[in-house]
Design an enzyme around this catalytic site. Structure first.
Site, PDB file in Angstrom:
ATOM      1  N   GLU A  59       0.745  -1.128   0.251  1.00 45.78           N
ATOM      2  CA  GLU A  59       0.334   0.104   0.540  1.00 45.78           C
ATOM      3  C   GLU A  59       0.678   1.570   0.090  1.00 45.78           C
ATOM      4  OE1 GLU A  59      -2.138  -0.578   3.419  1.00 45.78           O
ATOM      5  OE2 GLU A  59      -4.274  -1.957   1.832  1.00 45.78           O
ATOM      6  N   ASP A 202      -9.650   8.117 -22.256  1.00 45.71           N
ATOM      7  CA  ASP A 202      -9.725   6.673 -22.352  1.00 45.71           C
ATOM      8  C   ASP A 202      -9.414   6.620 -23.748  1.00 45.71           C
ATOM      9  OD1 ASP A 202     -10.013   4.318 -21.613  1.00 45.71           O
ATOM     10  OD2 ASP A 202     -12.181   4.163 -20.877  1.00 45.71           O
ATOM     11  N   THR A 228      -6.010   1.107 -20.046  1.00 50.78           N
ATOM     12  CA  THR A 228      -6.021  -0.713 -20.424  1.00 50.78           C
ATOM     13  C   THR A 228      -4.492  -1.160 -20.784  1.00 50.78           C
ATOM     14  OG1 THR A 228      -6.721  -1.558 -22.387  1.00 50.78           O
ATOM     15  CG2 THR A 228      -8.505  -1.046 -20.751  1.00 50.78           C
ATOM     16  N   LYS A 231      -4.720  -4.832 -23.909  1.00 46.64           N
ATOM     17  CA  LYS A 231      -5.602  -4.710 -25.337  1.00 46.64           C
ATOM     18  C   LYS A 231      -4.609  -4.658 -26.451  1.00 46.64           C
ATOM     19  CE  LYS A 231      -9.778  -3.376 -23.573  1.00 46.64           C
ATOM     20  NZ  LYS A 231     -11.069  -2.104 -23.283  1.00 46.64           N
ATOM     21  N   ARG A 237      -3.482  -8.229 -17.617  1.00 50.43           N
ATOM     22  CA  ARG A 237      -5.072  -6.839 -17.911  1.00 50.43           C
ATOM     23  C   ARG A 237      -4.882  -6.833 -16.605  1.00 50.43           C
ATOM     24  NH1 ARG A 237      -9.422  -8.588 -19.191  1.00 50.43           N
ATOM     25  NH2 ARG A 237      -8.225 -10.146 -20.995  1.00 50.43           N
TER      26      ARG A 237
HETATM   27  C1  LIG Z   1     -11.969  -2.106 -21.927  1.00 49.18           C
HETATM   28  C2  LIG Z   1     -12.288  -0.614 -21.739  1.00 49.18           C
HETATM   29  C3  LIG Z   1     -12.082  -0.265 -20.104  1.00 49.18           C
HETATM   30  C4  LIG Z   1     -12.286  -1.189 -19.186  1.00 49.18           C
HETATM   31  O1  LIG Z   1     -11.331  -2.074 -19.415  1.00 49.18           O
HETATM   32  P1  LIG Z   1     -11.776  -3.288 -18.325  1.00 49.18           P
HETATM   33  O2  LIG Z   1     -10.204  -3.871 -18.010  1.00 49.18           O
HETATM   34  O3  LIG Z   1     -12.076  -3.712 -18.769  1.00 49.18           O
HETATM   35  O4  LIG Z   1     -12.034  -2.640 -16.608  1.00 49.18           O
HETATM   36  C5  LIG Z   1     -12.421   0.998 -20.056  1.00 49.18           C
HETATM   37  N1  LIG Z   1     -12.355   1.884 -20.918  1.00 49.18           N
HETATM   38  C6  LIG Z   1     -12.340   1.119 -22.314  1.00 49.18           C
HETATM   39  C7  LIG Z   1     -12.758   3.001 -23.940  1.00 49.18           C
HETATM   40  C8  LIG Z   1     -12.596   0.545 -22.584  1.00 49.18           C
HETATM   41  O5  LIG Z   1     -12.170  -0.263 -24.196  1.00 49.18           O
END
Ligand SMILES: *Cc1c(COP(=O)(O)O)cnc(C)c1O
Length: 420
Positions: A59, A202, A228, A231, A237
């Protein structure tokens, strides 16, 4: 067992559980993975994920932890932060969010208060749940207003501007989960400035392409960026947050811990560090280039087959295929393709006449299969296989068509082995 299960794989006693992991490995090896949000990490990333760093409570942040014994996890987290800053040319990074959704929640927690207005892209138009959708905290605790796309499938910036002026949001969120085109971050910045809003980008889907310079970066426009790591960036992850603003960086660190999360997952942070190093290698740029080429080749072939691609094509690893000319909806299509070894997901098309649990489209992506080494010719072949299945659905020859396609997907997978 052939699966990757940490250091002591020959001493496994939990046969039941590890059989499931082994089955999952075989599924991944034998299917054509087109889910646009998925990828295959390297063995080194898997090794870091399965490491003893999972045992450590840490933490706090490097150099300022609540427990002793953090000197080695500090090295891992500092490497992850430094490498991420280098990748995206940013000054501050937080690598602790457990997922993209946690990263987004932390940013909203840092920038806004319950009851404030946020403006994000509608879920059914390509946005993410966490950008203000009703069943999420972002939709329940904030006054969420949504923008969308126009009839051509392109982002409607005039609508964004209009809604911003009307609702004066505290935060404007840009970024999407099923928007194939380039986002004009500069335009979003101008709109945010005109109403005094924070701009929050994002880049969960586009991160790997941005690193390679193949998709615009929001770094000079957004106040805060989240992504993330699993991807197109091809890491474990997880989530990350970036900013160039020192005051916001402080707020964000407090929002992640103790605001939203407890102890960080140090094994995941170690694996993020490994993945960021890989993404800094010149080979990653080559990879991202192939992801884009392959995505375009697949979309173009489906167009040649006579299908419409939402927005007319793609600038990224993903496309949304309009199935209205065929006798299948998105749900049936995804299900039928899964049966022949092609994995993708149903996806709404602009102004879809079918409800969200059916939809009139599918979303397909090239990131995962490009990692396996497939090139343009193979992606053209995959487009042909998709069309073959969907255009013959319900016909008398359908069962034999499916058998033929299944054999072809298996032979393609065998030619491009995964974790062998
Ligand atoms: C996949 C995604 C997320 C969320 O990711 P998680 O790891 O599944 O919580 C957030 N924003 C966008 C635009 C995404 O495509």
């Amino acid at each position: 067992m052939g699966c990757f299960c940490g250091y002591f794989s020959n001493e496994i006693t939990d046969k039941e559980l590890f059989a499931a992991i082994n089955d999952e490995l075989h599924r991944q090896q034998n299917q054509i993975e087109l889910i646009a949000s998925e990828n295959f990490v390297s063995r080194e990333v898997l090794t870091a994920l399965g490491s003893v760093m999972t045992n450590k409570y840490a933490e706090g942040y490097p150099g300022k932890r609540y427990y002793c014994g953090c000197e080695h996890v500090d090295v891992a987290e500092t490497l992850a932060i430094d490498r991420l800053c280098k990748l995206f040319d940013c000054k501050f990074a937080n690598v602790q969010p457990h997922s993209g959704a946690q990263a987004n929640l932390s940013v909203l927690y840092a920038l806004a208060n319950p009851g404030d207005t946020i403006l994000g892209m509608n879920l059914e138009m390509g946005g993410h749940l966490t950008h203000g959708a009703a069943p999420t905290i972002s939709g329940k605790w904030f006054k969420a207003v949504g923008y969308g796309i126009n009839e051509d499938g392109l982002l409607d910036y005039n609508q964004v501007k209009k809604l911003a002026e009307e609702h004066r949001p505290k935060v404007i969120i840009c970024g999407a989960s099923s928007y194939p085109r380039k986002i004009d971050f500069k335009r979003f910045r101008e709109i945010a400035d005109s109403v005094g809003a924070y701009l929050f980008a994002d880049i969960a889907h586009y991160a790997g392409l941005i690193v390679a310079g193949l998709y615009p970066s929001p770094i000079n426009y957004a106040d805060v960026i989240t992504s993330t790591t699993h991807k197109t960036l091809r890491g474990p992850r997880g989530g990350v947050i970036m900013t160039n603003n020192a005051d916001l960086a402080k707020k964000i660190n407090s929002a992640v811990f103790p605001g939203v999360q407890g102890g960080p997952q140090m094994h995941t942070i170690a694996a993020k560090a490994v993945a960021f190093k890989e993404a800094l290698n010149p080979e990653f740029k080559e990879y991202a280039k192939r992801v884009l080429e392959n995505s375009i080749a697949m979309a173009n072939r489906l167009k040649e087959c006579g299908l419409n691609i939402v927005s007319g094509g793609t600038d990224s690893h993903l496309s949304v295929v309009d199935l209205t000319k065929l006798s299948v909806n998105g749900k049936v299509a995804a299900h039928e393709l899964d049966k022949v070894g092609i994995t993708c997901n149903k996806n709404a098309i602009p102004f879809d006449k079918l409800p969200p649990f059916q939809t009139s489209g599918i979303r397909i992506g090239s990131a995962a299969m490009t990692t396996r080494g497939l090139g343009k010719n193979e992606f053209i072949k995959i487009a042909d296989l998709i069309y073959k299945v969907l255009s013959n659905y319900g016909k008398s020859c359908y069962e034999s068509v499916k058998d033929e396609v299944k054999a072809e997907t298996l032979s393609l997978c065998a030619k491009f082995p995964l974790y062998k």
